[in-house]
Design an enzyme around this catalytic site. Structure first.
Site, PDB file in Angstrom:
ATOM      1  N   LEU A  32       0.814  -1.227   0.000  1.00 29.11           N
ATOM      2  CA  LEU A  32       0.000   0.000   0.000  1.00 29.11           C
ATOM      3  C   LEU A  32       0.845   1.274   0.000  1.00 29.11           C
ATOM      4  CD1 LEU A  32      -3.064  -0.905   2.308  1.00 29.11           C
ATOM      5  CD2 LEU A  32      -2.861  -1.047  -0.187  1.00 29.11           C
ATOM      6  N   ASP A  56       5.168  -6.359   2.498  1.00 26.23           N
ATOM      7  CA  ASP A  56       6.194  -5.864   1.587  1.00 26.23           C
ATOM      8  C   ASP A  56       6.949  -7.044   0.981  1.00 26.23           C
ATOM      9  OD1 ASP A  56       7.651  -2.999   1.125  1.00 26.23           O
ATOM     10  OD2 ASP A  56       9.069  -4.683   0.979  1.00 26.23           O
ATOM     11  N   ASN A  70      13.311  -2.034  -4.491  1.00 25.32           N
ATOM     12  CA  ASN A  70      11.917  -2.468  -4.689  1.00 25.32           C
ATOM     13  C   ASN A  70      11.776  -3.429  -5.857  1.00 25.32           C
ATOM     14  OD1 ASN A  70       9.464  -1.109  -3.196  1.00 25.32           O
ATOM     15  ND2 ASN A  70      11.182   0.316  -3.179  1.00 25.32           N
ATOM     16  N   TYR A 108      15.104   2.678 -13.896  1.00 28.54           N
ATOM     17  CA  TYR A 108      13.847   1.922 -13.925  1.00 28.54           C
ATOM     18  C   TYR A 108      13.960   0.753 -14.909  1.00 28.54           C
ATOM     19  CZ  TYR A 108       9.148   0.593 -15.232  1.00 28.54           C
ATOM     20  OH  TYR A 108       8.037  -0.142 -15.544  1.00 28.54           O
ATOM     21  N   LYS A 128      14.259  -3.535 -14.117  1.00 35.96           N
ATOM     22  CA  LYS A 128      13.383  -4.563 -14.694  1.00 35.96           C
ATOM     23  C   LYS A 128      14.194  -5.537 -15.560  1.00 35.96           C
ATOM     24  CE  LYS A 128       9.123  -3.318 -13.447  1.00 35.96           C
ATOM     25  NZ  LYS A 128       8.071  -4.221 -12.961  1.00 35.96           N
ATOM     26  N   HIS A 187       1.759  10.539 -15.877  1.00 36.79           N
ATOM     27  CA  HIS A 187       1.450   9.955 -17.183  1.00 36.79           C
ATOM     28  C   HIS A 187       0.572  10.884 -18.026  1.00 36.79           C
ATOM     29  CE1 HIS A 187       2.369   6.125 -14.930  1.00 36.79           C
ATOM     30  NE2 HIS A 187       3.280   6.201 -15.868  1.00 36.79           N
TER      31      HIS A 187
HETATM   32  N1  UDP Z   1       4.209  13.788 -21.888  1.00 35.72           N
HETATM   33  C1  UDP Z   1       4.015  15.144 -22.048  1.00 35.72           C
HETATM   34  N2  UDP Z   1       3.537  15.858 -20.970  1.00 35.72           N
HETATM   35  C2  UDP Z   1       3.230  15.284 -19.770  1.00 35.72           C
HETATM   36  C3  UDP Z   1       3.419  13.892 -19.631  1.00 35.72           C
HETATM   37  C4  UDP Z   1       3.911  13.174 -20.715  1.00 35.72           C
HETATM   38  O1  UDP Z   1       4.279  15.707 -23.118  1.00 35.72           O
HETATM   39  O2  UDP Z   1       2.817  15.992 -18.840  1.00 35.72           O
HETATM   40  C5  UDP Z   1       4.722  12.987 -23.027  1.00 35.72           C
HETATM   41  C6  UDP Z   1       6.047  12.288 -22.737  1.00 35.72           C
HETATM   42  O3  UDP Z   1       7.116  13.118 -23.095  1.00 35.72           O
HETATM   43  C7  UDP Z   1       5.936  11.047 -23.616  1.00 35.72           C
HETATM   44  C8  UDP Z   1       4.448  10.750 -23.670  1.00 35.72           C
HETATM   45  O4  UDP Z   1       3.792  11.947 -23.261  1.00 35.72           O
HETATM   46  O5  UDP Z   1       6.370  11.336 -24.926  1.00 35.72           O
HETATM   47  C9  UDP Z   1       4.026   9.637 -22.724  1.00 35.72           C
HETATM   48  O6  UDP Z   1       4.560   9.909 -21.445  1.00 35.72           O
HETATM   49  P1  UDP Z   1       4.188   9.082 -20.153  1.00 35.72           P
HETATM   50  O7  UDP Z   1       4.889   9.738 -18.996  1.00 35.72           O
HETATM   51  O8  UDP Z   1       2.708   8.939 -20.067  1.00 35.72           O
HETATM   52  O9  UDP Z   1       4.771   7.637 -20.417  1.00 35.72           O
HETATM   53  P2  UDP Z   1       6.268   7.148 -20.806  1.00 35.72           P
HETATM   54  O10 UDP Z   1       6.262   7.042 -22.318  1.00 35.72           O
HETATM   55  O11 UDP Z   1       7.258   8.134 -20.281  1.00 35.72           O
HETATM   56  O12 UDP Z   1       6.367   5.809 -20.165  1.00 35.72           O
END
Ligand code: UDP
Length: 330
Positions: free
Chosen positions: A33, A51, A92, A141, A145, A190
């Site tokens: 959580l 955890d 993590n 990151y 993975k 995102h």
């Molecule tokens: N993006 C953007 N503005 C935001 C968040 C994301 O322009 O506030 C763009 C980011 O540069 C990427 C795409 O949207 O090209 C998707 O980004 P996200 O962070 O959702 O996922 P990622 O591809 O980084 O895993």
């Protein structure tokens, strides 16, 4: 099958629990959580706040519920945060997976579905990305993975019974089509939720990270896969997995949408204007990422139901419009 879902209170894990139950399986959830939401797990599903570092608790849960397969979602997943806090990510994501694998070995559970990522490919030399491309992640990151993928291959080498599937996700988006589950990240970075927050006034505007990429409209292109399609792929992969097998699949829809196209889609879906600012590039963003997802289609017959960005954004909007404050208001 009795399936342990680590991270089952998180965005993707909670949708997997729903899809598992609908498919006649019996999910059991483990989540610390830290970023998950207790409200995202139905009360009928056994839940343990544990955890991954607590190997003995994991072992007991695996044994008590006679778990047959583990779906391992629990992880941290922000690229930017992984750059500033690499040790937290390796602890993590990498050490957490090792702890889980040790508990599985001790409890005799030899089947795993692992959430990997297209971030393990880094800056691909060619798109669409096929599974055989070299994996050269460009951030902690992705490395956290990739290390797990390598560890899984070693474990499979060491134990002929151990079976796993590593699923390399592209951009997971949308929410349950019946609006029963959502997406609630803090902080939210995102693209799709951020655009919808700008519509809702939860943030002032959306900043487009870069307009000078070598793409038709100058903004980055990504492959957005609906979370329910992604979880359905977990189900077919789990059901197909035979003892000793090792499978690796990309999970995307196989076509990309630009940041501008996503914003335009949100305007169509919400029928509202999105306040936009055009800013500089975000470090570490490759220009174009989209999957060649034909391997899982050919081998397992999985097909994404959602192929249109408006349909994906509409499911997200369906939830955010009802729960503008996230799970706190559920
Ligand atoms: N993006 C953007 N503005 C935001 C968040 C994301 O322009 O506030 C763009 C980011 O540069 C990427 C795409 O949207 O090209 C998707 O980004 P996200 O962070 O959702 O996922 P990622 O591809 O980084 O895993």
């Amino acid at each position: 099958m009795r399936v342990l879902v680590t991270g089952g209170a998180g965005y993707i894990g909670s949708h997997a629990v729903k899809v598992l139950r609908e498919g006649g399986h019996e999910p059991i959830v483990v989540d610390n959580l830290y970023r998950g939401h207790r409200q995202a797990v139905p009360s009928e599903v056994p839940f343990y706040q544990v955890d991954l570092a607590d190997g003995s608790a994991l072992r007991q849960i695996l044994a008590r519920h006679q778990i047959e397969c583990v779906m391992h979602f629990a992880a941290l997943a922000y690229v930017g945060e992984s750059v500033t806090e690499p040790l937290t990510y390796y602890a993590n994501n990498t050490a957490g997976a090792i702890s889980l694998l040790q508990a599985m070995r001790q409890a005799g559970v030899r089947r795993l579905v692992f959430s990997s990522t297209c971030a393990t490919y880094g800056e691909p030399e060619t798109v669409p990305i096929v599974e055989s491309l070299p994996q050269n992640p460009i951030n902690p990151y992705g490395r956290s993975k990739l290390f797990v993928e390598r560890i899984l291959a070693d474990e499979a080498q060491a134990d002929a019974e151990f079976a796993y599937v590593a699923l390399r996700y592209f951009n997971v988006a949308g929410t349950a089509s019946d609006a029963s589950l959502g997406e609630d990240h803090d902080p939210e970075t995102h693209l799709i939720p951020s655009v919808l927050f700008a519509v809702l006034g939860r943030r002032e505007k959306i900043v487009v990270f870069g307009t000078d990429y070598p793409t038709p409209d100058g903004t980055c292109i990504r492959d957005y896969i609906h979370v329910e399609d992604l979880c359905a792929a977990h189900l077919v992969a789990m059901e197909a997995l035979q003892p000793g097998e090792r499978r690796i699949y990309n999970l995307g829809i196989g076509r990309g949408y630009s940041v501008r196209e996503v914003i335009e889609s949100a305007q169509r879906v919400t029928r509202q204007a999105v306040p936009v600012e055009y800013g500089p590039r975000r470090p570490g963003d490759p220009a174009v990422l989209f999957a060649d997802a034909s391997k899982i289609q050919a081998e397992l017959g999985w097909r994404p139901q959602y192929r249109n960005i408006d349909d994906i954004v509409a499911t997200a909007w369906n939830w955010f419009a009802r729960h503008p404050g996230g799970y706190a208001e559920v």
